[in-house]
Design a protein around this motif. Sequence first.
Motif, PDB file in Angstrom:
ATOM      1  N   ALA A  53     -31.828 -18.986  21.775  1.00 54.90           N
ATOM      2  CA  ALA A  53     -33.197 -19.045  21.313  1.00 54.90           C
ATOM      3  C   ALA A  53     -33.960 -19.995  22.055  1.00 54.90           C
ATOM      4  O   ALA A  53     -35.209 -19.781  22.232  1.00 54.90           O
ATOM      5  CB  ALA A  53     -33.235 -19.102  19.610  1.00 54.90           C
ATOM      6  N   LYS A  54     -33.401 -21.188  22.358  1.00 52.00           N
ATOM      7  CA  LYS A  54     -34.279 -22.144  22.917  1.00 52.00           C
ATOM      8  C   LYS A  54     -34.736 -21.786  24.202  1.00 52.00           C
ATOM      9  O   LYS A  54     -35.660 -22.164  24.880  1.00 52.00           O
ATOM     10  CB  LYS A  54     -33.387 -23.496  22.982  1.00 52.00           C
ATOM     11  CG  LYS A  54     -33.503 -24.389  21.576  1.00 52.00           C
ATOM     12  CD  LYS A  54     -32.987 -25.581  21.498  1.00 52.00           C
ATOM     13  CE  LYS A  54     -32.310 -26.464  22.365  1.00 52.00           C
ATOM     14  NZ  LYS A  54     -31.617 -27.315  22.012  1.00 52.00           N
ATOM     15  N   ALA A  55     -33.788 -21.045  24.803  1.00 51.84           N
ATOM     16  CA  ALA A  55     -34.007 -20.567  26.224  1.00 51.84           C
ATOM     17  C   ALA A  55     -35.355 -19.618  26.082  1.00 51.84           C
ATOM     18  O   ALA A  55     -35.848 -19.620  27.039  1.00 51.84           O
ATOM     19  CB  ALA A  55     -32.863 -19.922  27.021  1.00 51.84           C
ATOM     20  N   ILE A  56     -35.525 -18.829  25.376  1.00 58.57           N
ATOM     21  CA  ILE A  56     -36.471 -17.735  24.982  1.00 58.57           C
ATOM     22  C   ILE A  56     -37.755 -18.333  24.514  1.00 58.57           C
ATOM     23  O   ILE A  56     -38.830 -17.938  24.949  1.00 58.57           O
ATOM     24  CB  ILE A  56     -36.081 -16.581  24.251  1.00 58.57           C
ATOM     25  CG1 ILE A  56     -34.587 -15.892  24.768  1.00 58.57           C
ATOM     26  CG2 ILE A  56     -37.069 -15.716  23.808  1.00 58.57           C
ATOM     27  CD1 ILE A  56     -34.268 -14.706  23.892  1.00 58.57           C
ATOM     28  N   ARG A 111     -37.996 -25.795  17.273  1.00 55.32           N
ATOM     29  CA  ARG A 111     -39.117 -25.180  17.546  1.00 55.32           C
ATOM     30  C   ARG A 111     -38.903 -23.472  18.189  1.00 55.32           C
ATOM     31  O   ARG A 111     -39.653 -23.207  19.080  1.00 55.32           O
ATOM     32  CB  ARG A 111     -40.307 -25.851  18.353  1.00 55.32           C
ATOM     33  CG  ARG A 111     -40.416 -27.196  17.604  1.00 55.32           C
ATOM     34  CD  ARG A 111     -41.997 -27.741  18.171  1.00 55.32           C
ATOM     35  NE  ARG A 111     -42.923 -27.031  17.744  1.00 55.32           N
ATOM     36  CZ  ARG A 111     -44.004 -26.713  18.561  1.00 55.32           C
ATOM     37  NH1 ARG A 111     -44.077 -27.357  19.815  1.00 55.32           N
ATOM     38  NH2 ARG A 111     -45.065 -25.943  18.181  1.00 55.32           N
ATOM     39  N   VAL A 112     -37.966 -23.076  17.405  1.00 55.31           N
ATOM     40  CA  VAL A 112     -37.729 -21.655  18.091  1.00 55.31           C
ATOM     41  C   VAL A 112     -38.122 -20.382  16.847  1.00 55.31           C
ATOM     42  O   VAL A 112     -38.154 -19.449  17.123  1.00 55.31           O
ATOM     43  CB  VAL A 112     -36.261 -21.277  18.379  1.00 55.31           C
ATOM     44  CG1 VAL A 112     -35.727 -22.387  19.537  1.00 55.31           C
ATOM     45  CG2 VAL A 112     -35.250 -21.510  17.187  1.00 55.31           C
ATOM     46  N   ASP A 114     -46.028 -22.604  22.744  1.00 52.05           N
ATOM     47  CA  ASP A 114     -47.626 -22.202  23.074  1.00 52.05           C
ATOM     48  C   ASP A 114     -48.065 -20.813  23.187  1.00 52.05           C
ATOM     49  O   ASP A 114     -49.101 -20.564  23.092  1.00 52.05           O
ATOM     50  CB  ASP A 114     -47.719 -23.339  24.203  1.00 52.05           C
ATOM     51  CG  ASP A 114     -47.143 -24.548  24.084  1.00 52.05           C
ATOM     52  OD1 ASP A 114     -46.328 -24.942  25.280  1.00 52.05           O
ATOM     53  OD2 ASP A 114     -47.141 -25.144  22.966  1.00 52.05           O
ATOM     54  N   ARG A 115     -47.166 -19.982  23.706  1.00 53.93           N
ATOM     55  CA  ARG A 115     -47.571 -18.625  24.263  1.00 53.93           C
ATOM     56  C   ARG A 115     -47.032 -17.838  22.872  1.00 53.93           C
ATOM     57  O   ARG A 115     -47.021 -16.619  23.362  1.00 53.93           O
ATOM     58  CB  ARG A 115     -46.825 -18.186  25.262  1.00 53.93           C
ATOM     59  CG  ARG A 115     -47.334 -19.013  26.403  1.00 53.93           C
ATOM     60  CD  ARG A 115     -47.380 -18.597  27.845  1.00 53.93           C
ATOM     61  NE  ARG A 115     -46.597 -17.302  28.018  1.00 53.93           N
ATOM     62  CZ  ARG A 115     -45.835 -16.964  28.932  1.00 53.93           C
ATOM     63  NH1 ARG A 115     -45.212 -18.102  29.703  1.00 53.93           N
ATOM     64  NH2 ARG A 115     -45.221 -15.787  28.953  1.00 53.93           N
ATOM     65  N   ALA A 116     -46.815 -18.298  21.843  1.00 49.85           N
ATOM     66  CA  ALA A 116     -46.372 -17.470  20.642  1.00 49.85           C
ATOM     67  C   ALA A 116     -45.161 -16.768  20.889  1.00 49.85           C
ATOM     68  O   ALA A 116     -45.278 -15.587  20.477  1.00 49.85           O
ATOM     69  CB  ALA A 116     -47.387 -16.901  20.059  1.00 49.85           C
ATOM     70  N   ILE A 117     -44.071 -17.257  21.557  1.00 53.97           N
ATOM     71  CA  ILE A 117     -42.839 -16.485  21.683  1.00 53.97           C
ATOM     72  C   ILE A 117     -41.750 -17.162  21.131  1.00 53.97           C
ATOM     73  O   ILE A 117     -41.598 -18.369  21.458  1.00 53.97           O
ATOM     74  CB  ILE A 117     -42.605 -16.372  23.185  1.00 53.97           C
ATOM     75  CG1 ILE A 117     -43.791 -15.534  24.020  1.00 53.97           C
ATOM     76  CG2 ILE A 117     -41.402 -15.668  23.454  1.00 53.97           C
ATOM     77  CD1 ILE A 117     -43.511 -15.212  25.370  1.00 53.97           C
ATOM     78  N   ILE A 151     -40.495 -11.647  20.041  1.00 50.40           N
ATOM     79  CA  ILE A 151     -39.313 -12.264  19.240  1.00 50.40           C
ATOM     80  C   ILE A 151     -38.117 -12.164  20.232  1.00 50.40           C
ATOM     81  O   ILE A 151     -37.818 -10.919  20.375  1.00 50.40           O
ATOM     82  CB  ILE A 151     -39.432 -12.044  17.782  1.00 50.40           C
ATOM     83  CG1 ILE A 151     -40.681 -12.133  17.485  1.00 50.40           C
ATOM     84  CG2 ILE A 151     -38.324 -12.777  17.156  1.00 50.40           C
ATOM     85  CD1 ILE A 151     -40.913 -11.612  15.871  1.00 50.40           C
ATOM     86  N   GLY A 152     -37.411 -13.180  20.190  1.00 52.91           N
ATOM     87  CA  GLY A 152     -36.184 -13.068  20.809  1.00 52.91           C
ATOM     88  C   GLY A 152     -34.991 -12.572  19.848  1.00 52.91           C
ATOM     89  O   GLY A 152     -34.594 -11.447  20.482  1.00 52.91           O
ATOM     90  N   HIS A 153     -34.738 -12.981  18.827  1.00 55.81           N
ATOM     91  CA  HIS A 153     -33.656 -12.440  17.963  1.00 55.81           C
ATOM     92  C   HIS A 153     -34.268 -12.369  16.509  1.00 55.81           C
ATOM     93  O   HIS A 153     -35.050 -13.024  16.244  1.00 55.81           O
ATOM     94  CB  HIS A 153     -32.403 -13.358  17.793  1.00 55.81           C
ATOM     95  CG  HIS A 153     -31.965 -13.897  18.928  1.00 55.81           C
ATOM     96  ND1 HIS A 153     -32.324 -14.936  19.629  1.00 55.81           N
ATOM     97  CD2 HIS A 153     -30.811 -13.384  19.717  1.00 55.81           C
ATOM     98  CE1 HIS A 153     -31.547 -15.130  20.722  1.00 55.81           C
ATOM     99  NE2 HIS A 153     -30.629 -14.308  20.781  1.00 55.81           N
ATOM    100  N   MET A 154     -33.838 -11.416  16.036  1.00 51.21           N
ATOM    101  CA  MET A 154     -34.046 -11.329  14.647  1.00 51.21           C
ATOM    102  C   MET A 154     -32.909 -10.745  13.638  1.00 51.21           C
ATOM    103  O   MET A 154     -32.007 -10.058  14.198  1.00 51.21           O
ATOM    104  CB  MET A 154     -35.299 -10.388  14.048  1.00 51.21           C
ATOM    105  CG  MET A 154     -34.993  -9.028  14.239  1.00 51.21           C
ATOM    106  SD  MET A 154     -36.385  -7.974  13.293  1.00 51.21           S
ATOM    107  CE  MET A 154     -36.142  -6.396  13.828  1.00 51.21           C
ATOM    108  N   THR A 155     -32.623 -11.472  12.469  1.00 47.67           N
ATOM    109  CA  THR A 155     -31.566 -10.865  11.400  1.00 47.67           C
ATOM    110  C   THR A 155     -32.237  -9.870  10.527  1.00 47.67           C
ATOM    111  O   THR A 155     -33.272  -9.841   9.907  1.00 47.67           O
ATOM    112  CB  THR A 155     -31.392 -11.995  10.717  1.00 47.67           C
ATOM    113  OG1 THR A 155     -31.201 -13.116  11.158  1.00 47.67           O
ATOM    114  CG2 THR A 155     -30.026 -11.569   9.766  1.00 47.67           C
ATOM    115  N   LEU A 156     -31.790  -8.589  10.613  1.00 52.88           N
ATOM    116  CA  LEU A 156     -32.074  -7.489   9.937  1.00 52.88           C
ATOM    117  C   LEU A 156     -31.075  -6.640   9.676  1.00 52.88           C
ATOM    118  O   LEU A 156     -30.141  -6.473  10.256  1.00 52.88           O
ATOM    119  CB  LEU A 156     -33.358  -7.036  10.699  1.00 52.88           C
ATOM    120  CG  LEU A 156     -34.458  -6.361   9.716  1.00 52.88           C
ATOM    121  CD1 LEU A 156     -34.662  -6.991   8.456  1.00 52.88           C
ATOM    122  CD2 LEU A 156     -35.832  -5.883  10.409  1.00 52.88           C
TER     123      LEU A 156
END
Lengths: 460, 332, 268
Positions: free
Chosen positions: A209-212, A278-279, A216-219, A299-304
Amino acid sequence: MTDRQNTSRGRVRVGRRTFIGWAAGTTAAAVLETCSLSRARRATAQPAPAPRPTVAQAGPRAKTVVEYWFDLSGAQAKHVESIAAKFTKEFPHIEVRTSVVPTADMPTKLATALAAGSPPDSCYIGAPSLVASLIDAGRVEPLDRFRPDIAALDWVAPIKKLLIRDGRMYMIPTNSGVLGLYYNVELYKASGLDPDRPPTTWDELLSNAKAIAKPDRAIWGHYFPTKPVSITADRFWTSYLWQAGGEWLSPDENEVAFNSAAGVEALQFYVDLVHKHRVTPMKAIDNLSMGTEFETGNIGHMTLYPIWTVRAKAMKFPVRTATLPRYKVEAAGMGCGASPIFKDSKRKEEAWLFLDWLMKPANAIEWVRGLGNLPTRLSLREEPAWKEVVRENPLIEAFLEGLPKGKPEYVGPGALEIAKQVAVGIEAAVFGKKSAKQALDDAAKEANEILTRERARGRR
Amino acid sequence: MAAVRRLMAMIPWARKAATGQARGPAPPQPARLSFLERFYRALRHEQARYGYFFLLPVLLHFAVFVAFPVAFSFYLSFHEWNILSEVKRPIGLENYAALLRSDSFIRSVINTGVFTASVVGLTLVLSLALALALDRPIRGVSLFRGIFYSPVVTSAVATGLVWLWILDPHFGIVNQLLAMAHLPQPGWASSPEWAMPAVVLTFSWREVGFFTVIYLAALQGIPMQYREAAQIDGAGPWQIFRRITLPLLMPATLFVLVMGTIRATQLSFGLIYVMTGGGPVDATNVIVLYLYQQAFDFFKMGYASAVAYVLFAFTFVLTLIQFKVLGRRTEF
Amino acid sequence: MRRAAIYGVLLVAAIVVLFPYIWMLSASLKAESEIFTKEIQLIPRSFQWKNYLRVWGDYPLGQWLLNSIIVASVETLCVALTSILAGYAFSRLHFWGRDVLFYIYLGTMMIPIQVTLIPSFLIIKHFGLINTYQGLFLPHIAAPFGVFLMRQFFFNIPSELEDAARIDGCSWLRVLVQVVLPLTLPAISSLAIFAFTFSWNAFLWPLVVTNTKEMFTIQIGLASMKGEVMAWHALMTATVLSALPILVVYLTFQRYFVKGIATTGLKG
């Protein structure tokens, strides 16, 4: 002056009278028309119920209507309707009339209908807490009356716990789902990560998550719900709680245990994701709109849960799924959808025919295929039809793998309110208003009060 | 000013201020008669006959569709009732006591107060200004009126969603404009501090049209002669506004205040539910939202009824105050 | 100069008011993938007019709109009639219990619908009117806000006209219909517009009373399109379509906000 008044009144007199005549006439006409319109509509939509026809007595005129409510929308809604139509083709004397209820409004509508003693014959209930509430309130018919061995079928274990009381089964589970991880392959590649190696532990999740993440660019790196509604706590966050080794209730079930060290660790993980690493953005993320936000590709990952796999094909970027990363224990929150037969229903036999038909392997698999979740009986996994579904939708494999580690949420006395208190605490911690420990302790205090109060009211 | 005074004397409730005389003597009041006797006496009075006759449709409707629900929910507020079950357990004032102990509820009362005051104040001023601007024969006035009314007819869901986009902290146009002007960009609906302004803004956007229509209709009812006479007398536009227009608008203003309060306390439910759900961290949790959660998320109908009656008392007291302050100027 | 300033203010206000609509309109015309982009794009890249056709075909929008129109029209007519009568009684006629009755009636408006929902449902069910038009409109054929509105507007009519009519021998009904009503046309128009709007926007009551898709009002229909996995552009399209009838109603009635009628009775 008098003249002018008279003239103006004269002019007006005709106008007013005609206006009132017209208004009265139109109202009368409108009322009459609506009376006949709705009578006609009622006549075509709901014929007077014939006296309890059985399968043998299937005459072409005696059509019984079984009312089935469900709160799905769009393509899922059409899928349910097509299944109901299929049933009517096989059983021409029974019409399953499916009624769409707006999502999130099912509790309101169902509760109102129940309070007036006129619920539908059956419905689709997607929330385990509502399932438990209905069973506890004694409004649904135990199903062993129709099929004595129903409780003994090969249902997935956590579902049995939810739907079976004292050996009697109260609802037919139609689909189940377990929480899993979705991740954005494009962002993975852009950040130099390997899409074939999804994270399997909390640490890996954090580093990916930190790598992604580029705030600032809302990613963002990881999304999980933080909105203070029950499901945030009792389905999503409990996954993390369990993985840290914690439990919702104490072993004797007399008080809550989510504010243990494990719980604090789980909540601290959330808080750190937001503030330290800050991820995750600091906002009240909603489980219902999470998928939509994920679709924007930021968004990189999500739990769903699994239903979003059917949307994955429509997404602009490649998506993959994986089981939830583990920590000390492997666990994941579980959900299931079930259909009851209400005690107040006047067409229980016909409703049972429908639910029984739905349980047939071919139909059960068709149901979950369109909805995007998992079947509820172990034997169904072996069916070729199911294997076909998995082939069509490979993303669902990850959820299938995660199912054995699924745990249902607590649904006993005060469940919803307790979960809401915890969710409120989660939100407070995520927004930095309270420390993780403080938030959980405050929630625990409220929860214990709720627990004692609800227990004292003589519920199970 | 004498002409203004004469004009004011024509306006019923302003007559006393202008001439120092109230309207004629009040009809004689019968004293010490029984209830029924007074009623029959009243019926013989022609005004009373017509009065009750005109009220008949409303009273019938009230008796069938309003009285029972209102009474039943009051009755329920003294019971504990999970709407999924059939058991209603009487518990006296327990619900009300629990309300006073609940932090969430107290917070929602404060939020409701802040929200209502902000929305009513904002919409009153804005709608009056808009109505004044629109009450003149400029070209395209119908079009403008239509434009300003249109938010009132949009569904709360669509409005909430669209404004969430507009106020999105990163992609919303408002923040993008602020960024261009080098001003700080608030978190709007995602931030506990700015969530309330966000919903106040959105709700006011929706409501302004409603009250503009009221004020427009009221302004149309002010005959031109009043203003013309005052102008002939040498009164400036501000004086005309203060002495003629504003007082004549009092009945409408009372309506705007009372309806504005009621709409802000009750109709805000849909919008706030969609935009923030009461959060973040209870920042926008208003009484009506709390009530809905208790009734239909937790199924505690008895408790919710108690909340409803507290809301009712809150609104009723506010309304009474508004009537007392302004009411005298609208009746005679 | 002053006119230009007023125009300027109105224009700015209009843009602020219209902007969300333009957004919705633009979203309704976008291809599905375009809606959730990082940048703000007001003008759709490709105008997908077929969204409108598709939504019309996928959902019974026409039926929903028709239901809403029928229910709203009946409610508006009834509310107008009952409110004019009752509003006049409360403002001009003196009878015992007048003010107390008014305050009680007004008070019932302050009870939130969420708690009167179930008892009202019980009543309608008792009459067997679930899932019917009557079930939808009967509880709303009289409204406190309408009575309140008319009462306030009737106060603004100088009583000389009515006194003159009474002296001439008119009954109170004729006074109301022939003297007072023409002067309150703006108020009646506003009442009509509001009653129609309230009915159009109603959600909770139609939610519990309607059971079949054919009986949904437009609000319930729109809500049923919303879900976890849904088509956003369809929802935006349907929302734009659903705002049109009511704008038509508004434009029809606001024509009556005409000054002239209000002054007729005062000349001479």
